[in-house]
Design a protein around this motif. Structure first.
Motif, PDB file in Angstrom:
ATOM      1  N   GLN A  40      85.878  58.898  18.056  1.00  0.00           N
ATOM      2  CA  GLN A  40      86.632  57.789  18.619  1.00  0.00           C
ATOM      3  C   GLN A  40      88.121  58.127  18.693  1.00  0.00           C
ATOM      4  OE1 GLN A  40      85.735  54.337  16.283  1.00  0.00           O
ATOM      5  NE2 GLN A  40      83.618  54.225  16.975  1.00  0.00           N
ATOM      6  N   LEU A  41      88.770  57.632  19.734  1.00  0.00           N
ATOM      7  CA  LEU A  41      90.201  57.835  19.883  1.00  0.00           C
ATOM      8  C   LEU A  41      90.955  57.010  18.852  1.00  0.00           C
ATOM      9  CD1 LEU A  41      90.564  57.733  23.771  1.00  0.00           C
ATOM     10  CD2 LEU A  41      90.655  59.747  22.304  1.00  0.00           C
ATOM     11  N   ARG A  42      92.085  57.553  18.406  1.00  0.00           N
ATOM     12  CA  ARG A  42      92.945  56.851  17.466  1.00  0.00           C
ATOM     13  C   ARG A  42      94.263  56.518  18.164  1.00  0.00           C
ATOM     14  NH1 ARG A  42      93.293  60.061  11.983  1.00  0.00           N
ATOM     15  NH2 ARG A  42      93.214  57.989  11.081  1.00  0.00           N
ATOM     16  N   THR A  43      94.989  55.580  17.603  1.00  0.00           N
ATOM     17  CA  THR A  43      96.240  55.127  18.202  1.00  0.00           C
ATOM     18  C   THR A  43      97.431  55.731  17.466  1.00  0.00           C
ATOM     19  OG1 THR A  43      95.221  53.042  18.866  1.00  0.00           O
ATOM     20  CG2 THR A  43      97.620  53.109  18.808  1.00  0.00           C
TER      21      THR A  43
ATOM     22  N   SER B  90     109.396  62.176  16.797  1.00  0.00           N
ATOM     23  CA  SER B  90     108.409  62.104  15.722  1.00  0.00           C
ATOM     24  C   SER B  90     107.218  61.250  16.167  1.00  0.00           C
ATOM     25  CB  SER B  90     109.035  61.551  14.440  1.00  0.00           C
ATOM     26  OG  SER B  90     109.700  60.324  14.677  1.00  0.00           O
ATOM     27  N   VAL B  91     106.059  61.510  15.564  1.00  0.00           N
ATOM     28  CA  VAL B  91     104.808  60.860  15.961  1.00  0.00           C
ATOM     29  C   VAL B  91     104.102  60.337  14.714  1.00  0.00           C
ATOM     30  CG1 VAL B  91     102.499  61.245  16.940  1.00  0.00           C
ATOM     31  CG2 VAL B  91     104.505  62.242  18.046  1.00  0.00           C
ATOM     32  N   PHE B  92     103.504  59.127  14.824  1.00  0.00           N
ATOM     33  CA  PHE B  92     102.873  58.503  13.668  1.00  0.00           C
ATOM     34  C   PHE B  92     101.552  57.842  14.047  1.00  0.00           C
ATOM     35  CE2 PHE B  92     107.400  58.654  13.013  1.00  0.00           C
ATOM     36  CZ  PHE B  92     107.505  59.169  11.729  1.00  0.00           C
ATOM     37  N   PHE B  93     100.633  57.858  13.088  1.00  0.00           N
ATOM     38  CA  PHE B  93      99.350  57.180  13.241  1.00  0.00           C
ATOM     39  C   PHE B  93      99.550  55.681  13.037  1.00  0.00           C
ATOM     40  CE2 PHE B  93      95.487  55.754  10.711  1.00  0.00           C
ATOM     41  CZ  PHE B  93      94.746  55.426  11.840  1.00  0.00           C
ATOM     42  N   VAL B  94      99.086  54.889  13.995  1.00  0.00           N
ATOM     43  CA  VAL B  94      99.213  53.433  13.923  1.00  0.00           C
ATOM     44  C   VAL B  94      97.917  52.850  13.378  1.00  0.00           C
ATOM     45  CG1 VAL B  94      99.545  51.306  15.233  1.00  0.00           C
ATOM     46  CG2 VAL B  94     100.878  53.349  15.805  1.00  0.00           C
ATOM     47  N   ASP B  95      98.019  52.271  12.198  1.00  0.00           N
ATOM     48  CA  ASP B  95      96.853  51.681  11.545  1.00  0.00           C
ATOM     49  C   ASP B  95      96.448  50.374  12.218  1.00  0.00           C
ATOM     50  OD1 ASP B  95      96.225  49.970   8.503  1.00  0.00           O
ATOM     51  OD2 ASP B  95      94.894  51.418   9.447  1.00  0.00           O
ATOM     52  N   GLN B  96      97.441  49.566  12.575  1.00  0.00           N
ATOM     53  CA  GLN B  96      97.158  48.316  13.269  1.00  0.00           C
ATOM     54  C   GLN B  96      98.416  47.783  13.937  1.00  0.00           C
ATOM     55  OE1 GLN B  96      96.217  44.967  10.636  1.00  0.00           O
ATOM     56  NE2 GLN B  96      97.047  46.103   8.901  1.00  0.00           N
ATOM     57  N   THR B  97      98.214  46.935  14.922  1.00  0.00           N
ATOM     58  CA  THR B  97      99.310  46.251  15.600  1.00  0.00           C
ATOM     59  C   THR B  97      99.368  44.823  15.084  1.00  0.00           C
ATOM     60  OG1 THR B  97      99.022  47.617  17.573  1.00  0.00           O
ATOM     61  CG2 THR B  97     100.256  45.575  17.827  1.00  0.00           C
TER      62      THR B  97
ATOM     63  N   TRP C 125     104.777  44.491  16.022  1.00  0.00           N
ATOM     64  CA  TRP C 125     105.084  45.570  15.082  1.00  0.00           C
ATOM     65  C   TRP C 125     103.891  46.509  14.960  1.00  0.00           C
ATOM     66  CZ3 TRP C 125     109.622  45.745  11.839  1.00  0.00           C
ATOM     67  CH2 TRP C 125     110.496  44.668  12.021  1.00  0.00           C
ATOM     68  N   TYR C 126     104.194  47.773  14.605  1.00  0.00           N
ATOM     69  CA  TYR C 126     103.148  48.743  14.327  1.00  0.00           C
ATOM     70  C   TYR C 126     103.135  49.048  12.832  1.00  0.00           C
ATOM     71  CZ  TYR C 126     103.434  49.570  19.369  1.00  0.00           C
ATOM     72  OH  TYR C 126     103.445  49.410  20.731  1.00  0.00           O
ATOM     73  N   SER C 127     101.962  48.964  12.249  1.00  0.00           N
ATOM     74  CA  SER C 127     101.777  49.372  10.859  1.00  0.00           C
ATOM     75  C   SER C 127     101.422  50.852  10.854  1.00  0.00           C
ATOM     76  CB  SER C 127     100.650  48.558  10.215  1.00  0.00           C
ATOM     77  OG  SER C 127     100.312  49.084   8.950  1.00  0.00           O
ATOM     78  N   VAL C 128     102.276  51.656  10.220  1.00  0.00           N
ATOM     79  CA  VAL C 128     102.099  53.110  10.185  1.00  0.00           C
ATOM     80  C   VAL C 128     101.406  53.509   8.889  1.00  0.00           C
ATOM     81  CG1 VAL C 128     103.339  55.308  10.017  1.00  0.00           C
ATOM     82  CG2 VAL C 128     104.049  53.593  11.689  1.00  0.00           C
ATOM     83  N   PHE C 129     100.446  54.424   9.012  1.00  0.00           N
ATOM     84  CA  PHE C 129      99.698  54.860   7.833  1.00  0.00           C
ATOM     85  C   PHE C 129      99.588  56.378   7.826  1.00  0.00           C
ATOM     86  CE2 PHE C 129      95.758  55.619   5.395  1.00  0.00           C
ATOM     87  CZ  PHE C 129      96.103  54.955   4.232  1.00  0.00           C
ATOM     88  N   PHE C 130      99.525  56.970   6.628  1.00  0.00           N
ATOM     89  CA  PHE C 130      99.413  58.423   6.477  1.00  0.00           C
ATOM     90  C   PHE C 130      98.080  58.736   5.798  1.00  0.00           C
ATOM     91  CE2 PHE C 130     103.861  57.287   6.555  1.00  0.00           C
ATOM     92  CZ  PHE C 130     104.408  58.207   7.439  1.00  0.00           C
ATOM     93  N   ASP C 131      97.108  59.196   6.575  1.00  0.00           N
ATOM     94  CA  ASP C 131      95.785  59.494   6.029  1.00  0.00           C
ATOM     95  C   ASP C 131      95.645  60.991   5.774  1.00  0.00           C
ATOM     96  OD1 ASP C 131      95.864  60.154   8.677  1.00  0.00           O
ATOM     97  OD2 ASP C 131      93.834  59.462   9.130  1.00  0.00           O
ATOM     98  N   GLU C 132      96.578  61.538   5.014  1.00  0.00           N
ATOM     99  CA  GLU C 132      96.588  62.967   4.715  1.00  0.00           C
ATOM    100  C   GLU C 132      97.076  63.170   3.288  1.00  0.00           C
ATOM    101  OE1 GLU C 132     100.173  64.924   6.685  1.00  0.00           O
ATOM    102  OE2 GLU C 132     100.083  63.025   7.775  1.00  0.00           O
TER     103      GLU C 132
ATOM    104  N   THR D   6     106.638  55.325   0.062  1.00  0.00           N
ATOM    105  CA  THR D   6     106.352  53.960  -0.378  1.00  0.00           C
ATOM    106  C   THR D   6     105.862  53.155   0.817  1.00  0.00           C
ATOM    107  OG1 THR D   6     108.085  54.067  -2.077  1.00  0.00           O
ATOM    108  CG2 THR D   6     107.276  51.885  -1.462  1.00  0.00           C
ATOM    109  N   LEU D   7     104.631  52.710   0.744  1.00  0.00           N
ATOM    110  CA  LEU D   7     104.043  51.905   1.812  1.00  0.00           C
ATOM    111  C   LEU D   7     104.076  50.430   1.419  1.00  0.00           C
ATOM    112  CD1 LEU D   7     100.950  54.143   2.693  1.00  0.00           C
ATOM    113  CD2 LEU D   7     103.064  53.891   4.013  1.00  0.00           C
ATOM    114  N   PRO D   8     103.956  49.509   2.376  1.00  0.00           N
ATOM    115  CA  PRO D   8     103.662  49.741   3.790  1.00  0.00           C
ATOM    116  C   PRO D   8     104.893  50.110   4.613  1.00  0.00           C
ATOM    117  CG  PRO D   8     103.768  47.398   3.361  1.00  0.00           C
ATOM    118  CD  PRO D   8     103.924  48.071   2.028  1.00  0.00           C
ATOM    119  N   TRP D   9     104.622  50.675   5.800  1.00  0.00           N
ATOM    120  CA  TRP D   9     105.641  50.994   6.789  1.00  0.00           C
ATOM    121  C   TRP D   9     105.382  50.151   8.037  1.00  0.00           C
ATOM    122  CZ3 TRP D   9     107.539  56.618   7.944  1.00  0.00           C
ATOM    123  CH2 TRP D   9     108.144  57.163   6.800  1.00  0.00           C
ATOM    124  N   PHE D  10     106.420  49.485   8.515  1.00  0.00           N
ATOM    125  CA  PHE D  10     106.328  48.736   9.767  1.00  0.00           C
ATOM    126  C   PHE D  10     107.486  49.128  10.675  1.00  0.00           C
ATOM    127  CE2 PHE D  10     104.026  45.970   6.826  1.00  0.00           C
ATOM    128  CZ  PHE D  10     102.897  45.650   7.571  1.00  0.00           C
ATOM    129  N   ILE D  11     107.166  49.394  11.937  1.00  0.00           N
ATOM    130  CA  ILE D  11     108.216  49.666  12.918  1.00  0.00           C
ATOM    131  C   ILE D  11     108.012  48.748  14.117  1.00  0.00           C
ATOM    132  CG2 ILE D  11     108.505  52.068  12.212  1.00  0.00           C
ATOM    133  CD1 ILE D  11     106.921  52.921  14.629  1.00  0.00           C
TER     134      ILE D  11
END
Length: 297
Positions: free
Chosen positions: A73-76, A113-120, A129-136, A145-150
């Motif tokens: 599946q594609l990711r955002t 820079s590029v980030f994985f968007v967990d949810q809008t 807003w975009y919730s940014v997550f690091f799955d690595e 320190t999470l959460p990150w919102f941009i």
């Protein structure tokens, strides 16, 4: 006499009901194990004394999930397109702790820079807003320190499969990359046809980009890179959202975009091959898993 018979029948009925309930309920002493139906992916319940599964999904294992999307599946993701460039300043995109500009600032992001968007997320005031997550895995996870919102105005959304490795490659590639450490140039070919040539920044004297012929075995649109790296470099750095990564050695040599400098054409890196983010994106989208990378002087 009739009273005695009635009492006997009543007691017998009660005992029969209890026997039926306890011998057919989940409170019985039989031990159960979970198995997976290969055709449906559902969890099935099987007693240790029987090899025949009960053809009902187990309802009391909600914490176990089977997730095998096919095709993948594609990711955002979001690519930062506004604000500061190589130098961090007041114009940088701010990362907030909540969907409010009055909350704590977690980080400042640079263009490219590029980030994985967990949810809008839609905030109470209607802003997106975009919730940014690091799955690595991070070398220094305490720095994050999470959460990150941009805010959505910070960049452009796109879709990508995400991390793609050599197992996904089914056909040989005619594409290849040639990196010349002497003239600090990268040449991209499809067969004998030149697709692109561009200045790069390879490794510094103490952290050189390895010479030889390699294979791109993994690609991912974003990676959080941190230093120091034991045995390689004692320099501190913290670079979230490194874009457009093509991995060609298991030791971590990568061709990727570099949003933190503009010194392409001379050595700069800790062993990777740095490209301007916009150029790295073009090569990333063009590149194949399994393609050859040659590093020469």
């Amino acid at each position: 006499m009739r009273t005695s018979i009635f009492i006997f029948i009543f007691v017998f009925s009660i005992l029969a009901i209890f026997y039926f309930l306890f011998s057919h309920s989940d409170l019985s002493s039989e031990t159960f194990i979970a198995s997976i139906d290969s055709s449906s992916g559902e969890f099935l319940e099987t007693t240790l004394s029987s090899t025949e599964p009960v053809k009902e999904p187990v309802k009391h294992l909600p914490y176990i999930k089977v997730y095998t999307p096919d095709p993948p599946q594609l990711r955002t993701y979001v690519e930062i397109t506004t604000g500061c460039t190589t130098v961090v300043d007041a114009t940088c995109v701010k990362v907030f702790a909540t969907t409010s500009t009055n909350s704590a600032v977690r980080a400042k992001l640079r263009v490219g820079s590029v980030f994985f968007v967990d949810q809008t997320v839609t905030a109470p005031d209607g802003t997106i807003w975009y919730s940014v997550f690091f799955d690595e895995s991070l070398r220094f996870s305490d720095r994050l320190t999470l959460p990150w919102f941009i805010q959505s105005s910070a960049g452009e959304i796109f879709s990508d499969i995400g991390e793609l490795d050599a197992n996904a490659s089914t056909t040989p590639s005619t594409k290849r990359l040639l990196v010349d450490r002497g003239d600090q140039m990268l040449y991209a070919y499809d067969g004998d046809t030149l697709f692109m040539e561009t200045p790069v920044s390879t490794g510094l004297l103490l952290t050189p980009t390895p010479r030889g012929t390699f294979t791109v075995f993994m690609k991912t649109p974003t990676r959080y890179m941190q230093g120091p790296i034991p045995g390689i470099s004692d320099q501190y750095y913290d670079l979230p959202g490194v874009p457009w990564n093509l991995y060609f050695t298991k030791q971590g040599a990568v061709i990727h975009g570099a949003y933190w400098h503009n010194s392409f054409g001379k050595t700069w890196s800790h062993g990777c091959v740095n490209l301007p983010p916009d150029i790295a994106k073009k090569i990333y989208l063009w590149a194949d898993i399994g393609m050859t990378v040659t590093i020469r002087d």
